[in-house]
Write an enzyme that holds these catalytic residues in place. Structure first.
Site, mmCIF file in Angstrom:
data_model
loop_
_atom_site.group_PDB
_atom_site.id
_atom_site.type_symbol
_atom_site.label_atom_id
_atom_site.label_comp_id
_atom_site.label_asym_id
_atom_site.label_seq_id
_atom_site.Cartn_x
_atom_site.Cartn_y
_atom_site.Cartn_z
ATOM 1 N N CYS A 135 0.791 -1.240 0.000
ATOM 2 C CA CYS A 135 0.000 0.000 0.000
ATOM 3 C C CYS A 135 0.823 1.290 0.000
ATOM 4 O O CYS A 135 0.572 2.174 -0.827
ATOM 5 C CB CYS A 135 -0.982 0.026 1.154
ATOM 6 N N ARG B 188 6.433 -11.489 5.595
ATOM 7 C CA ARG B 188 5.820 -11.340 6.908
ATOM 8 C C ARG B 188 6.341 -12.437 7.819
ATOM 9 O O ARG B 188 6.405 -13.598 7.417
ATOM 10 C CB ARG B 188 4.292 -11.436 6.811
ATOM 11 N N GLN C 203 1.521 -11.196 -3.460
ATOM 12 C CA GLN C 203 0.106 -10.844 -3.396
ATOM 13 C C GLN C 203 -0.292 -10.231 -4.730
ATOM 14 O O GLN C 203 0.449 -9.426 -5.289
ATOM 15 C CB GLN C 203 -0.066 -9.816 -2.272
ATOM 16 N N ASP D 152 -2.121 -7.730 -5.641
ATOM 17 C CA ASP D 152 -2.665 -6.614 -4.886
ATOM 18 C C ASP D 152 -3.218 -5.556 -5.828
ATOM 19 O O ASP D 152 -2.769 -5.430 -6.962
ATOM 20 C CB ASP D 152 -1.515 -6.006 -4.070
ATOM 21 N N HIS E 120 -4.944 -1.345 -5.441
ATOM 22 C CA HIS E 120 -5.493 -0.250 -4.641
ATOM 23 C C HIS E 120 -6.336 0.623 -5.548
ATOM 24 O O HIS E 120 -5.899 0.990 -6.626
ATOM 25 C CB HIS E 120 -4.379 0.540 -3.955
ATOM 26 N N LYS F 42 -14.780 -4.482 5.574
ATOM 27 C CA LYS F 42 -14.256 -5.282 4.461
ATOM 28 C C LYS F 42 -15.151 -6.459 4.145
ATOM 29 O O LYS F 42 -15.983 -6.871 4.953
ATOM 30 C CB LYS F 42 -12.856 -5.802 4.800
ATOM 31 N N HIS G 73 -8.290 -1.438 -0.549
ATOM 32 C CA HIS G 73 -7.303 -2.501 -0.818
ATOM 33 C C HIS G 73 -8.058 -3.682 -1.396
ATOM 34 O O HIS G 73 -9.109 -4.058 -0.872
ATOM 35 C CB HIS G 73 -6.642 -3.018 0.455
HETATM 36 ZN ZN ZN Z 1 -3.114 -2.385 0.587
#
Ligand code: ZN
Ligand code: ZN
Length: 591
Positions: free
Chosen positions: A288, A317, A335, A337, A339, A419, A465
């Site tokens: 992000c 992580r 990921q 991902d 945004h 979410k 996200h």
């Molecule tokens: Zn994010």
């Protein structure tokens, strides 16, 4: 994980079976001391301290005694007891005494989920009385005698604490009918066969090396090929649906993670910093802040929004080594991902589109059953109440619009926004968490995100996200188990293996065929080994290759291949050109 009486229709049955099992164990080992015995998903367990390790024969004997107790049709009798009375009752049961002390001190310590009672109560059937909150069935005879089974024994520390004694945990399962039990046992067997760690090895898809480090995945050629095909399909689909791809580094300065707040609330999941010219840098646990920096490189106008940035971002992580599991719990993962930055008037449409897009992509991969969880506002939040309400409503409406059944996780949202978690059901009806659509009212404020509105004044955009596959590693693990390694033709790393009947006479023709398949965009290999044809066919079936093309004298003369499918179907001789057309159609039809 213990389950709750409120949500699990099997709670009473399985908890009652656990008590009956404990009685049977005490009949066999009168000196046994008892831990706890809760119902869990698909079954129950009970922990015992026993004079010797249990054998498979013991489990059979315990089952036999359980059937006897069930046949006696004994009532389960509830009573509330005082703390001293309870202590007298369980004076030979040190673990129960410990639980009683906890209850007397006002802690909910039955070891069973689903309540917060500190009343001390027991349930008794026959001569067996257990510290218990219940509820139970009325009588032992309500447990179907042909629909339960004891599955296995494993070690479990008392209270999960490795400094406390190791007990023997007997796992069992109980169902409403023999058919249900048999279906469950079939699913257990099938799950073992489909275990992605086992298939990952057998099909040579990936490995983990102690020297590289636990939880870090090495993708082998065949696994990497499946991933590349999946990524390329998804990359193209993103472009067609208005996403723009970005690429960001793997590490960033501490100051970035300070601003984002990760060093405050995500620090224990981050790898330790590395020093670069005296400046601490962290491997990224999320993408992000990088995408936000791209947004911030210039002033954005309301006309530019929505902006949808997508990236295959590799994240690190920290997870405790004890929880690492194959591809599904790892320390490094990529990921998929995205945004989404948008104006308030675009928000609802963006959420609907993001959900529709996730469903479309997942369905393409053969995942067609979904269950969503909508997490709403917890007590402590950032962002204003009206935004929370609008965002939650937009998520809910999108789920309704796309006919996705959902449960509400009341108050279960993160502090920064509501979410949707989208779970898919695989071929064995297991739920896997994949996609997330998550609002964020925190980062836009922390990073001072703005756009110039129609009124010429600065406004804060909505930020969402979105992860679709979730992580490529986890998604691959799910696909392997869903398909039992037999990927559909468009995803299969090898689509066809050409098998010459005689390596002396037909090898050249086999290579010619393979080259023509490759020139047509198919993935083909030739089995040049010295084994007999039947052995090669068996090997290709074990490798779950969709098509086996056997070639001998007749095929060579006819410019054909004898086609067999991995399922065993024999499609007979087919001209090479027709086979190519057939597979190309099959590949083209996947989306
Ligand atoms: Zn994010
Ligand atoms: Zn109980």
């Amino acid at each position: 994980m213990p389950v709750s009486v409120a949500t699990d229709p099997y709670y009473r049955l399985r908890h009652s079976a656990a008590h009956v099992m404990a009685q049977a164990v005490l009949e066999l080992f009168p000196e046994a001391t008892l831990g706890i015995g809760p119902p869990i998903e698909d079954g129950f367990y009970y922990d015992f301290d026993l004079p010797r390790p249990l054998t498979p024969d013991d489990l059979q004997e315990i089952e036999r005694r359980m059937r006897h107790i069930i046949a006696e049709d004994l009532p389960f009798i509830y009573r509330v007891v005082g703390a001293d009375e309870a202590r007298a009752l369980f004076k030979h049961q040190p673990y129960k005494l410990e639980l009683i002390d906890g209850l007397a001190a006002g802690r909910d310590e039955y070891g069973e989920a689903g309540g917060d009672s500190t009343t001390i109560s027991t349930y008794r059937q026959d001569g067996f009385e257990d510290l218990c909150r219940g509820p139970h069935l009325e009588r032992t005879g309500q447990i179907p005698a042909d629909a339960f089974a004891l599955l296995n024994v494993s070690g479990a520390y008392w209270r999960g604490d490795e400094r406390r004694p190791m007990l023997q945990r007997i796992y069992g399962t109980a169902w409403n009918s023999k058919a249900e039990l048999e279906h469950y046992l079939w699913r257990l067997e099938e799950a073992k066969k489909r275990d992605h760690r086992r298939l990952g090895k057998e099909l040579d898809l990936y490995s983990v090396s102690e020297e590289v480090g636990p939880g870090l995945i090495l993708w082998h050629p065949k696994g990497a090929l499946v991933r590349i095909i999946a990524e390329e399909f998804s990359r193209q689909a993103h472009l067609e649906h208005g996403y723009e791809w970005v690429i960001s580094p793997h590490i960033g300065r501490a100051v970035l993670w300070q601003t984002s707040g990760h060093l405050d609330f995500f620090r224990e999941n981050m790898f330790a910093p590395m020093d670069v010219d005296g400046d601490p840098y962290f491997a990224k646990p999320m993408n992000c802040p990088f995408h936000i920096q791209i947004y911030k490189t210039r002033l954005r106008s309301y006309r530019e929004l929505p902006l949808r940035y997508a990236e295959y971002g590799t994240l690190y992580r920290y997870e405790r080594s004890g929880v690492l599991h194959g591809l599904t719990r790892v320390r490094g993962f990529t990921q998929d991902d995205a945004h989404i930055f948008c104006r308030p008037d675009q928000m609802e449409d963006e959420i609907s589109k993001a959900l529709a897009f996730s469903l479309y992509v997942l369905r393409t991969f053969g995942l067609i059953e979904f269950k969503a969880y909508l997490s709403t506002k917890p007590d402590k939040v950032v962002g204003d109440a009206a935004d929370w309400e609008r965002a939650t409503e937009a998520l809910r409406r999108a789920l309704v619009e796309h006919s996705i059944s959902y449960d509400i996780d009341e108050g279960g949202g993160a502090f920064y926004g509501p979410k949707i978690d989208l779970k898919v059901k695989d071929a064995l009806d297991r739920e896997w968490q994949l996609s997330t659509i998550q609002f964020d009212f925190n980062l836009p404020a922390r990073f001072g995100l703005e756009y110039a509105g129609e009124d010429g004044r600065p406004h804060q955009p909505y930020m969402v996200h979105r992860a679709l596959f979730g992580s490529m590693e986890r998604f691959f693990g799910v696909l392997i188990e869903h398909y039992a390694g037999a990927f559909p033709v468009w995803l299969a790393p090898v689509q066809a293996v050409v098998i010459p009947i005689s390596t002396e006479r037909h090898l050249q023709y086999a290579h010619d065929v393979a080259e023509r398949l490759k020139a047509a965009g198919l993935r083909a290999t030739v089995d040049e080994g010295k084994e007999r044809m039947q052995a090669k066919i068996r090997e290709a079936q074990l490798q779950k290759v969709p098509y086996m093309l056997v070639v001998g004298d007749r095929e060579q003369v006819a410019d054909a291949v004898a086609v067999r499918r991995r399922s065993g179907d024999d499609l007979g001789a087919v001209p090479v050109a027709s086979f190519i057309a057939r597979v190309r159609d099959e590949v083209a039809a996947h989306s």
